[in-house]
Design an enzyme around this catalytic site. Structure first.
Site, PDB file in Angstrom:
ATOM      1  N   SER A 144       0.859  -1.190   0.000  1.00 19.24           N
ATOM      2  CA  SER A 144       0.000   0.000   0.000  1.00 19.24           C
ATOM      3  C   SER A 144       0.893   1.238   0.000  1.00 19.24           C
ATOM      4  O   SER A 144       2.125   1.126   0.077  1.00 19.24           O
ATOM      5  CB  SER A 144      -0.929  -0.023   1.203  1.00 19.24           C
ATOM      6  OG  SER A 144      -0.163  -0.051   2.377  1.00 19.24           O
ATOM      7  N   SER A 145       0.295   2.385  -0.088  1.00 22.03           N
ATOM      8  CA  SER A 145       1.014   3.675  -0.073  1.00 22.03           C
ATOM      9  C   SER A 145       2.010   3.838  -1.221  1.00 22.03           C
ATOM     10  O   SER A 145       3.040   4.471  -1.067  1.00 22.03           O
ATOM     11  CB  SER A 145       1.775   3.875   1.249  1.00 22.03           C
ATOM     12  OG  SER A 145       0.907   3.772   2.324  1.00 22.03           O
ATOM     13  N   LYS A 184      -1.054   5.386  -5.684  1.00 19.49           N
ATOM     14  CA  LYS A 184      -2.038   5.184  -6.765  1.00 19.49           C
ATOM     15  C   LYS A 184      -2.798   6.460  -7.059  1.00 19.49           C
ATOM     16  O   LYS A 184      -3.075   6.786  -8.206  1.00 19.49           O
ATOM     17  CB  LYS A 184      -3.066   4.132  -6.328  1.00 19.49           C
ATOM     18  CG  LYS A 184      -2.736   2.731  -6.727  1.00 19.49           C
ATOM     19  CD  LYS A 184      -3.958   1.834  -6.615  1.00 19.49           C
ATOM     20  CE  LYS A 184      -4.688   1.955  -5.321  1.00 19.49           C
ATOM     21  NZ  LYS A 184      -4.386   1.080  -4.251  1.00 19.49           N
ATOM     22  N   ASP A 221      -7.495  11.002  -1.214  1.00 18.41           N
ATOM     23  CA  ASP A 221      -7.103  11.006  -2.634  1.00 18.41           C
ATOM     24  C   ASP A 221      -7.974  11.955  -3.454  1.00 18.41           C
ATOM     25  O   ASP A 221      -7.527  12.475  -4.478  1.00 18.41           O
ATOM     26  CB  ASP A 221      -7.173   9.590  -3.224  1.00 18.41           C
ATOM     27  CG  ASP A 221      -5.875   8.828  -2.965  1.00 18.41           C
ATOM     28  OD1 ASP A 221      -4.799   9.462  -2.991  1.00 18.41           O
ATOM     29  OD2 ASP A 221      -5.938   7.613  -2.719  1.00 18.41           O
ATOM     30  N   LYS A 232      14.314  -5.762  -8.167  1.00 20.45           N
ATOM     31  CA  LYS A 232      13.674  -7.086  -8.180  1.00 20.45           C
ATOM     32  C   LYS A 232      12.276  -7.021  -8.801  1.00 20.45           C
ATOM     33  O   LYS A 232      11.443  -6.206  -8.391  1.00 20.45           O
ATOM     34  CB  LYS A 232      13.570  -7.606  -6.735  1.00 20.45           C
ATOM     35  CG  LYS A 232      14.932  -7.989  -6.162  1.00 20.45           C
ATOM     36  CD  LYS A 232      15.491  -9.132  -6.976  1.00 20.45           C
ATOM     37  CE  LYS A 232      16.764  -9.720  -6.442  1.00 20.45           C
ATOM     38  NZ  LYS A 232      17.336 -10.692  -7.402  1.00 20.45           N
ATOM     39  N   THR A 233      12.018  -7.883  -9.772  1.00 16.94           N
ATOM     40  CA  THR A 233      10.732  -7.843 -10.482  1.00 16.94           C
ATOM     41  C   THR A 233       9.726  -8.890  -9.979  1.00 16.94           C
ATOM     42  O   THR A 233       8.572  -8.868 -10.358  1.00 16.94           O
ATOM     43  CB  THR A 233      10.922  -8.079 -11.996  1.00 16.94           C
ATOM     44  OG1 THR A 233      11.422  -9.407 -12.177  1.00 16.94           O
ATOM     45  CG2 THR A 233      11.891  -7.078 -12.597  1.00 16.94           C
ATOM     46  N   LYS A 234      10.194  -9.806  -9.152  1.00 15.75           N
ATOM     47  CA  LYS A 234       9.304 -10.915  -8.755  1.00 15.75           C
ATOM     48  C   LYS A 234       8.023 -10.443  -8.063  1.00 15.75           C
ATOM     49  O   LYS A 234       6.932 -10.944  -8.380  1.00 15.75           O
ATOM     50  CB  LYS A 234      10.072 -11.902  -7.857  1.00 15.75           C
ATOM     51  CG  LYS A 234       9.371 -13.227  -7.654  1.00 15.75           C
ATOM     52  CD  LYS A 234       9.478 -14.145  -8.851  1.00 15.75           C
ATOM     53  CE  LYS A 234      10.807 -14.874  -8.849  1.00 15.75           C
ATOM     54  NZ  LYS A 234      11.047 -15.629 -10.086  1.00 15.75           N
ATOM     55  N   CYS A 289     -10.775  26.127  11.803  1.00 22.22           N
ATOM     56  CA  CYS A 289     -11.864  25.376  12.435  1.00 22.22           C
ATOM     57  C   CYS A 289     -11.653  25.282  13.946  1.00 22.22           C
ATOM     58  O   CYS A 289     -11.843  26.272  14.635  1.00 22.22           O
ATOM     59  CB  CYS A 289     -12.049  24.022  11.757  1.00 22.22           C
ATOM     60  SG  CYS A 289     -13.731  23.424  11.952  1.00 22.22           S
ATOM     61  N   LEU A 290     -11.195  24.146  14.470  1.00 28.25           N
ATOM     62  CA  LEU A 290     -10.925  24.094  15.914  1.00 28.25           C
ATOM     63  C   LEU A 290      -9.884  25.151  16.290  1.00 28.25           C
ATOM     64  O   LEU A 290      -9.917  25.709  17.391  1.00 28.25           O
ATOM     65  CB  LEU A 290     -10.440  22.696  16.310  1.00 28.25           C
ATOM     66  CG  LEU A 290     -10.271  22.450  17.807  1.00 28.25           C
ATOM     67  CD1 LEU A 290     -11.604  22.563  18.542  1.00 28.25           C
ATOM     68  CD2 LEU A 290      -9.654  21.076  18.064  1.00 28.25           C
ATOM     69  N   HIS A 317     -12.729  25.528   6.180  1.00 27.23           N
ATOM     70  CA  HIS A 317     -11.436  24.896   5.849  1.00 27.23           C
ATOM     71  C   HIS A 317     -10.953  25.384   4.491  1.00 27.23           C
ATOM     72  O   HIS A 317     -11.252  24.760   3.476  1.00 27.23           O
ATOM     73  CB  HIS A 317     -11.601  23.377   5.783  1.00 27.23           C
ATOM     74  CG  HIS A 317     -11.854  22.732   7.097  1.00 27.23           C
ATOM     75  ND1 HIS A 317     -10.874  22.080   7.800  1.00 27.23           N
ATOM     76  CD2 HIS A 317     -12.977  22.630   7.832  1.00 27.23           C
ATOM     77  CE1 HIS A 317     -11.383  21.610   8.917  1.00 27.23           C
ATOM     78  NE2 HIS A 317     -12.657  21.926   8.965  1.00 27.23           N
ATOM     79  N   GLU A 363      -8.137  25.068   3.239  1.00 23.72           N
ATOM     80  CA  GLU A 363      -7.145  24.147   2.654  1.00 23.72           C
ATOM     81  C   GLU A 363      -7.739  23.213   1.600  1.00 23.72           C
ATOM     82  O   GLU A 363      -7.011  22.696   0.757  1.00 23.72           O
ATOM     83  CB  GLU A 363      -6.438  23.345   3.762  1.00 23.72           C
ATOM     84  CG  GLU A 363      -7.254  22.267   4.463  1.00 23.72           C
ATOM     85  CD  GLU A 363      -8.073  22.783   5.655  1.00 23.72           C
ATOM     86  OE1 GLU A 363      -8.364  23.989   5.715  1.00 23.72           O
ATOM     87  OE2 GLU A 363      -8.442  21.950   6.521  1.00 23.72           O
TER      88      GLU A 363
HETATM   89  N1  GLN Z   1     -14.499  19.913  16.829  1.00 22.92           N
HETATM   90  C1  GLN Z   1     -14.927  21.161  16.287  1.00 22.92           C
HETATM   91  C2  GLN Z   1     -16.372  21.119  15.823  1.00 22.92           C
HETATM   92  O1  GLN Z   1     -16.928  20.088  15.642  1.00 22.92           O
HETATM   93  C3  GLN Z   1     -14.020  21.593  15.155  1.00 22.92           C
HETATM   94  C4  GLN Z   1     -14.043  20.686  13.964  1.00 22.92           C
HETATM   95  C5  GLN Z   1     -12.883  20.859  13.039  1.00 22.92           C
HETATM   96  O2  GLN Z   1     -11.833  21.398  13.410  1.00 22.92           O
HETATM   97  N2  GLN Z   1     -13.019  20.348  11.821  1.00 22.92           N
HETATM   98  O3  GLN Z   1     -16.993  22.140  15.641  1.00 22.92           O
END
Ligand code: GLN
Length: 537
Positions: free
Chosen positions: A14-15, A18, A72, A189-191, A383-384, A509, A511
């Protein structure tokens, strides 16, 4: 053109990446003008990874339409610059759930419900679903797990059936394996690859292309040997050498001819050169930084790189945008306290406090935030991380010494972060958070507005708790501004400290939406602020 289907399976270990190979191929096909989407089929029985601890399976990625998915899908979105959806991530749990619900409804009355044909029919239906939308020329399906695992078998059986059921030239199977280098023998190694392809063939699936992960170059001899033993055409054994950036992989696979061989296998002959100039520009900036900044990511899942995958990738994108290498230092929030915060964070140019759930490591996050606030270090809370910035300010500036989030305290007299009204009637845990994209209106003149360059934004969410608006006036009077709010509900989405050089925290978020070709503005500005902080110190 009839829709074409590419399946990506994995063997040996794994890892192997893919997801990166699938996303790289998707990128190349898109760069040749094809409309492409990628989906992931995961063999586990959870309906989705939303209920998994990040230590189990890495970050939970969230789509626009609020699906909690495998990380992914983040790679697919970042490489292709497109949105995925609920339909792009299927698990064994989802498949069984559908079949069992239908069984209860009487859809199979009189019949014994079995893995073949009922489960495989449902898998095949979902494998073809996105292709039937008319939006795509090519659908790439990555099958999670490793060939030979018991739980992957129904997926392989479904691919086997589709290879025969779909019109000729509709299906291409790519198998990713590992070709290990044995230092003692000084040999590749290809096996393991031979055995892995045998396992695939045992399931009735014939690979068209084999991609070999390897530390070293595969010689022509070795490629021929593998082609001969694995029943693929010469020229269809490719190497994927360890790359210094995952964003280099599309170019490496272009050099190997992965996209050309896949198109050949699908009977597609006419296509233009791959247009990859924006990716090349990004890589050029990434590989030629003029500065280095040191950023702390304070969180409790720091032992596993994949837990904060999208945040790490966002820093790669934002670094390139600033011609700056971003060196991320993981700081375990459980072990940060007043006695060591200077030692742990004193040499950082910026501090990001990460998302999370539950009590472990919360106090350390608060100590880190106080440090950033008091010392004028650029701060970004997600978020948190945003919720704890509110708690920290409440305790230290407003003087509410027991302020807390009701996620972790039922007895606090100041629940400055509280359960959302809509969550109060929910006891079921899976898929019930506030999920997916919501609009947010930014305050004119705020840091957020400056960063985004607009007042109307939309970002993705995954939370149950929110800023308690009962306290809003007190926070604002003391200097913590709510600079972004949901226009419909008034829910606070962004807070900032105008008196601080750079202090911003978001309930959403950001990100999840950063890509190499479109880096996220908050990450870009945060890296820039960190660079300025370094230079002014
Ligand atoms: N635990 C917090 C909430 O549910 C923050 C969630 C998070 O950081 N994604 O509101």
């Amino acid at each position: 053109m009839a829709v074409k289907y590419i399946f990506v399976t994995g063997g040996v270990a794994s890892s192997l990446g893919k997801g990166i190979i699938a996303a790289s191929l998707g990128k190349l096909l898109q760069a040749r003008g094809f409309k492409v989407t990628i989906q992931k089929f995961d063999p586990y029985i959870n309906i989705d990874p939303g209920t998994l601890n990040p230590y189990e399976h890495g970050e939970c990625y969230v789509t626009e339409d609020g699906a909690e998915t495998d990380l992914d899908l983040g790679h697919y979105e970042r490489f292709l610059g497109m949105h995925t959806s609920k339909a792009n991530n299927v698990t064994t749990g989802k498949v069984y759930n559908t079949v069992i619900t239908k069984e209860r409804e009487g859809a199979y009355l009189g019949k014994t419900v079995q893995i073949v044909p009922h489960i495989t029919d449902e898998i095949k239906r979902r494998m073809l679903l996105l292709g039937e939308s008319g939006e795509y020329d090519i659908v790439i399906t990555e099958v999670g797990g490793t060939v030979g695992d018991m739980e992957s078998q129904p997926f392989l059986e479904s691919i086997r059936q589709l290879q025969w059921e779909l019109p000729q030239d509709s299906v291409c199977v790519i198998h990713l394996t590992l070709v290990p280098y044995l230092a003692a023998a000084a040999e590749l190694k290809t096996k393991p690859t031979q055995h892995s392809v045998q396992a695939l063939q045992h399931a009735g699936v014939l690979p068209d292309i084999i991609v070999c992960r390897s530390e070293k170059e595969l010689s022509e001899d070795l490629r021929h040997k593998m082609a001969r033993f694995c029943n693929v055409k010469p020229g269809c054994v490719m190497q994927s050498i360890d790359a210094s950036s995952i964003y280099q992989v599309p170019l490496n696979m272009l050099a190997e001819g992965l996209d050309v061989k896949a198109l050949e296998c699908l009977g597609i002959k006419d296509y233009p050169e791959a247009e990859l100039s924006r990716l090349r520009t990004f890589l050029d900036r990434l590989f030629n930084p003029e500065h280095t900044v040191h950023v702390a990511v304070v969180g409790k899942y720091v032992e596993l790189q994949d837990s904060y995958k999208s945040i790490l990738e966002s820093f790669v994108h934002a670094g390139a945008a600033n011609l700056c290498k971003v060196k991320v230092h993981y700081v375990h929030s459980e072990f940060v306290d007043d006695s060591n915060v200077e030692e742990k964070l004193g040499c950082m140019d910026g501090i990001l406090v990460a998302p999370g759930f539950g009590e472990r490591g919360l106090e350390g996050k608060i100590v880190a935030i106080r440090y950033a606030r008091e010392k004028g270090v650029p701060f970004f809370g997600i978020c948190l991380g945003m919720q704890m910035a509110v708690v920290e300010f409440a305790r230290d500036v407003l003087g509410f010494t027991d302020a807390a989030s009701s996620e972790v305290s039922s007895t606090t007299t100041h629940p400055v972060i509280d359960l959302m009204e809509s969550q109060k009637s929910t006891s079921v845990k899976g898929g019930t958070m506030r999920l997916g994209a919501y609009d947010c209106a930014l305050e004119e003149g705020s840091l957020a507005a400056k960063v985004y360059g607009t007042l109307q934004i939309s970002e993705r969410h995954r939370h149950r708790y929110e800023f308690n608006n009962k306290y809003l006036a007190q926070f604002e009077a003391a200097g913590l501004k709510a600079s972004g709010r949901n226009p419909r509900t008034g829910l606070v989405e962004v807070v900032e400290l105008p008196e601080h050089p750079f202090f911003i925290a978001t309930q959403f978020h950001p990100e999840y939406k950063s890509t190499p070709e479109c880096p996220h503005p908050i990450f870009v500005s945060f890296v820039k602020a960190s660079l300025d902080h370094q230079q002014n110190r």
